[in-house]
Design a protein around this motif. Structure first.
Motif: not given
Lengths: 472, 415
Positions: A173-177, A180-181, A184-185, A190, A195-196, A199, B339, B344
């Motif tokens: 259950t991956p969480n992308e948060n 991403r940051e 990006e940050l 940016i 997007e790939q 992920r 999960g 998201d």
């Protein structure tokens, strides 16, 4: 407010070291400008010393801090010890303001603040004062060293892992948060990834978490399958993803641009040619932050009109500059409460992007509150803050010659606070106000000294409400 | 490098120029207002738009729910809402169980729900996506906002907007344009304090400080000019707010949450005819990557109760016909929950319009759950067609000048 792109600045001239000449002398203005960016403004003693010592020695001192840093850090770490038990966010905020206000190395605190805004972790979600404190210490440790180790450390930092949900990132259950940051940050900006990429990179952080309040990898949640990030395939882990970000040269230019905005100007957007030498040097030095900051602070461009008063003070910069220049000692718990509505609540940036800064610091409401804060800090009227600055005591301490004449005292205050760099219309208003103060009737029980003290406070407050005083 | 003032100015002008600031000088404000067209166009008088921004990416799929679609429950093992709790709007679509107030307004035809709203090639960065919604441009630079650009087109004297936010919160990009919109927290906070020891002394002190916005522009650096204009704006706002009635009793009780407080402030300012046409408020917290259920439910409860109280208050005061409330979020969430009992970043989501002048009902079909783009709902309505409808039919501003050519939708009652 609009930004402008500058096309005609010669990069070679811009980044060469500023040397005073007859056309570009080392005056009070340069000193104050430097101290506004690398400290909390120059107080009277600093102003005089730097005038005598010249730019090289002054900048060296600002880069390394005054002696006694180690002892100071030991002392404030002791002060912080009870924070964990009280779990009181207000005290944590007050603690940091105390450190900022008293540290022999203000530039280090300014850089810690810069990275706090870069990694923009908020206790609103972390809900753990101890972790927020430890992240703050972590950032301070790296703030003027190398960016790479800081980015690796921050990826494993418990406060960060809660802030951007690394703790709930698992193979199934991956969480992308965070991924991403991170891109990006924190490192690339940016449009430098797909997007790939996000992920896939997210999978590399799966299984990272906290055990006994420290970083821990949960083996069962790791995703060791192959991932494809930035066109490369491999069974990368999180640290490899961080290194892949650091390997990209765009990381160096992204950070150089951000530091340029922080130290040089809110409105001047450097074109590629101007930022290139900084980015190249930063990359080659393996992201040596102090080196990059040093180049900027010593540069011709930094001391040019393009950067002079080209930034709006943040609330923390604003508040601390008042206290520092007026040599006040304020209760930082109360002080923190007063800075909060100005728009900068430490340990609680508004979003993962941090505070936007620049023109965004000012609007009708915050400007008014700044004026009111100046009054609270310099007058005896406001009961919210008990330990205030006393401009008349400051005058007595530094001013030689007559202290019973209002005009020369006002000149001194305007030199201290604005280096006397004021338009004629403003001077006229100051004159008018002095006249009003002199001519009005005072209560019979006020003696000459009380009246003078009141007049100095009133004029000091007025100078601090001038638009020029909002600028860094 | 610092020579005396004149050389400084000369080099500032020569090097960088004040061009970027010149356009937003007070003179420009007057000129734009005087030249404003469309005085008699429909919606050019008195209509008010209140924008409510749901910051962080609201989970549209758990806000407006296609409860009969088996894919809904399948995608949301822990986050799905029980069909029996859902506030049904028709046989297929319903609102999240806590949206009681909004469901009532829907039944009164005071709520229009536009489904499946988004834009091409959705960007899943909070900030870029928000910039896109604010600027109504798909590509940067995002230097001004759709409302900010509109202000210059309003009829004379009504071209202002207010951002109702936290003290210190920045005014949103959407409101950025040639005319500056202040941020206001509460009426009481807008007072310049003075320490004078007599009334006359305090008056003198305030007068002198208030003049600091009037320094001559020719003597300023560009950023200084900006601060001076902010000062001038501040003191004129302060003056206005000082004048407005302080004894506002709302006709209905507002719930105790921050969004409701801000909307109540909007109601006060509308009721005292402050002259603004735009009010902008934000509700933060929708970035629910983990443990979404409780948080989302709390946020929607606040939203529904605050909007409902605001609408009822406006109605009781006779303003509900001239106020339209628009809610949006920068994107929806991924269809399949992650999960961490969260979701998201996703794409298409619903937009609400509220007021006595809206058509009421559902507009557009719910995006299909069996046909996704990389796990995200596919939009069928471009948000800019909602903007263009509001601009043309509500605010009386030519939409093509602000957002480009978009077909108007059937969102508002014909008058």
């Amino acid at each position: 407010m609009k930004l402008h792109y500058h096309k005609d600045i010669d990069p070679q001239w811009a980044w060469a070291e500023y040397k005073p000449t007859a056309q570009t002398p080392w005056t009070m203005k340069q000193v104050a400008h430097l101290y506004r960016r690398a400290g909390w403004g120059a107080n009277w003693t600093e102003l005089q010393a730097a005038l005598k010592n010249g730019p090289t020695q002054t900048i060296d001192l600002l880069m390394t801090g005054k002696p006694g840093l180690k002892a100071f850090q030991t002392r404030v770490a002791k002060l912080a010890a009870p924070l964990e038990e009280t779990a009181d966010e207000h005290r944590l905020r007050a603690w940091w303001l105390y450190v900022m206000m008293n540290s022999p190395h203000p530039l280090l605190e300014r850089m810690t603040l810069f990275w706090h805004n870069h990694f923009a972790t908020s206790n609103a979600k972390v809900q753990h004062v101890g972790r927020m404190y430890r992240q703050n210490q972590l950032i301070r440790t790296h703030a003027l060293k190398r960016f790479g180790p800081m980015l690796h450390a921050i990826s494993e930092d418990p406060a960060m892992m809660v802030w951007l949900d690394t703790v709930s990132n698992r193979k199934k259950t991956p969480n992308e948060n965070y991924a991403r940051e991170l891109m990006e940050l924190f490192s690339l900006g940016i449009d430098q990834y797909t997007e790939q990429d996000i992920r896939e990179a997210a999978r590399a952080f799966a299984g990272w978490g906290i055990k006994n309040d420290a970083f821990h990898v949960y083996q069962e949640d790791i995703d060791s399958d192959s991932k494809k990030v930035f066109g490369k395939a491999g069974s990368f882990d999180g640290h490899q993803i961080v290194d892949m970000c650091l390997d990209k040269k765009t990381c160096a230019s992204f950070l150089s641009r951000k530091l340029f905005k922080h130290f040089m100007s809110d409105t001047l957007v450097p074109d590629d040619a101007l930022i290139q030498p900084l980015a190249e040097r930063f990359y080659k030095s393996q992201y040596d932050i102090a080196d990059l900051v040093g180049v900027m602070l010593r540069s011709n461009l930094f001391f040019s009109p393009d950067c002079y008063r080209a930034k709006i003070k943040s609330p923390v910069e604003f508040g601390l500059s008042v206290v520092h220049m007026l040599e006040g000692r304020v209760d930082t718990i109360q002080f923190a409460e007063m800075l909060d509505p100005l728009g900068q609540r430490l340990f609680a940036p508004p979003s993962v992007k941090g505070w936007d800064g620049g023109a965004q610091w000012l609007n009708s409401s915050t400007l008014l509150l700044r004026h009111n804060l100046c009054l609270a800090l310099s007058s005896t009227e406001d009961q919210r803050i008990l330990n205030r600055c006393d401009p008349s005591r400051l005058v007595k301490k530094h001013k030689t010659g007559a202290q019973s004449e209002l005009a020369p005292v006002v000149t001194m205050l305007s030199e201290l606070l604005l280096q006397n760099d004021l338009p004629a219309t403003t001077r006229e208003r100051l004159q008018l106000r002095m006249k009003q103060l002199r001519e009005q009737k005072y209560a019979r029980y006020w003696n000459a000294e009380l009246i003078m003290e009141y007049q100095i406070r009133s004029m000091c407050h007025l100078i601090m409400t001038l638009p020029e005083f909002q600028l860094l | 490098m610092f020579l005396h003032r004149r050389s400084f100015l000369k080099s500032t002008f020569a090097g960088t120029g004040l061009v970027a600031y010149g356009l937003s000088s007070p003179q420009f404000l007057t000129r734009a207002a005087a030249a404003t067209p469309l005085l008699d166009a429909k919606g050019s008088r008195d209509t008010i738009l209140v924008v409510v921004q749901l910051t962080g990416g609201n989970d549209g799929l758990n806000t407006v729910i296609p409860f009969n679609d088996p894919l809904y429950a399948a995608s949301r093992p822990t986050l799905k809402q029980k069909p029996s709790d859902i506030k049904k709007l028709n046989k297929d679509i319903g609102l999240h169980p806590v949206l009681q107030g909004l469901a009532e307004l829907f039944n009164e035809q005071a709520l229009t729900i536009v489904q499946g709203v988004g834009y091409p090639n959705p960007n899943q960065s909070h900030f870029t996506s928000m910039d896109i919604w604010h600027s109504a441009r798909l590509d940067g630079p995002y230097s001004d906002g759709w409302l900010g650009r509109s202000l210059g087109h309003f009829k004379q004297g009504s071209g202002s907007g207010y951002h109702l936010g936290n003290q210190g919160e920045a005014s949103p990009l959407a409101l950025t344009g040639s005319i500056k919109c202040p941020t206001i927290t509460s009426l009481a906070d807008m007072e310049l304090r003075a320490s004078g020891h007599t009334n006359l002394d305090r008056k003198h002190q305030r007068e002198i400080i208030e003049k600091s916005g009037q320094a001559s522009v020719t003597e300023s650096s560009s950023l200084l000019d900006y601060v001076q204009r902010t000062s001038a704006g501040t003191f004129s706002t302060v003056k206005k707010l000082r004048e407005i009635a302080k004894n506002y009793d709302s006709k209905v009780p507002y719930p105790a949450n921050r969004l409701a407080e801000r909307l109540k402030l909007a109601a006060q300012l509308i009721d005292v005819e402050i002259g603004a046409r735009i009010f902008y408020v934000e509700q933060d917290g929708y970035d629910t990557h983990a443990d979404q259920a409780g948080n989302h439910s709390r946020l929607l409860t606040e939203l529904s109760s605050a909007l409902t109280a605001f609408y009822r208050d406006l109605k009781a005061r006779g303003h509900a016909k001239r106020v339209v409330i628009l809610t949006f979020s920068e994107f929806g969430r991924r269809v399949k929950e992650n999960g961490s009992q969260g979701t998201d970043h996703g794409a298409a989501a619903p937009v609400f319009l509220l007021g006595e002048s809206v058509n009421g009902g559902l507009v557009g079909a719910h995006p299909r759950l069996d046909k996704l783009d990389d796990g995200n709902l596919i939009h069928h309505t471009d948000f800019r067609s909602i903007y263009s409808t509001i601009l043309d039919q509500w605010l009386g501003v030519p939409s093509n000048k602000i957002v480009g050519q978009f077909q108007n939708l059937q969102l508002l009652k014909k008058t």
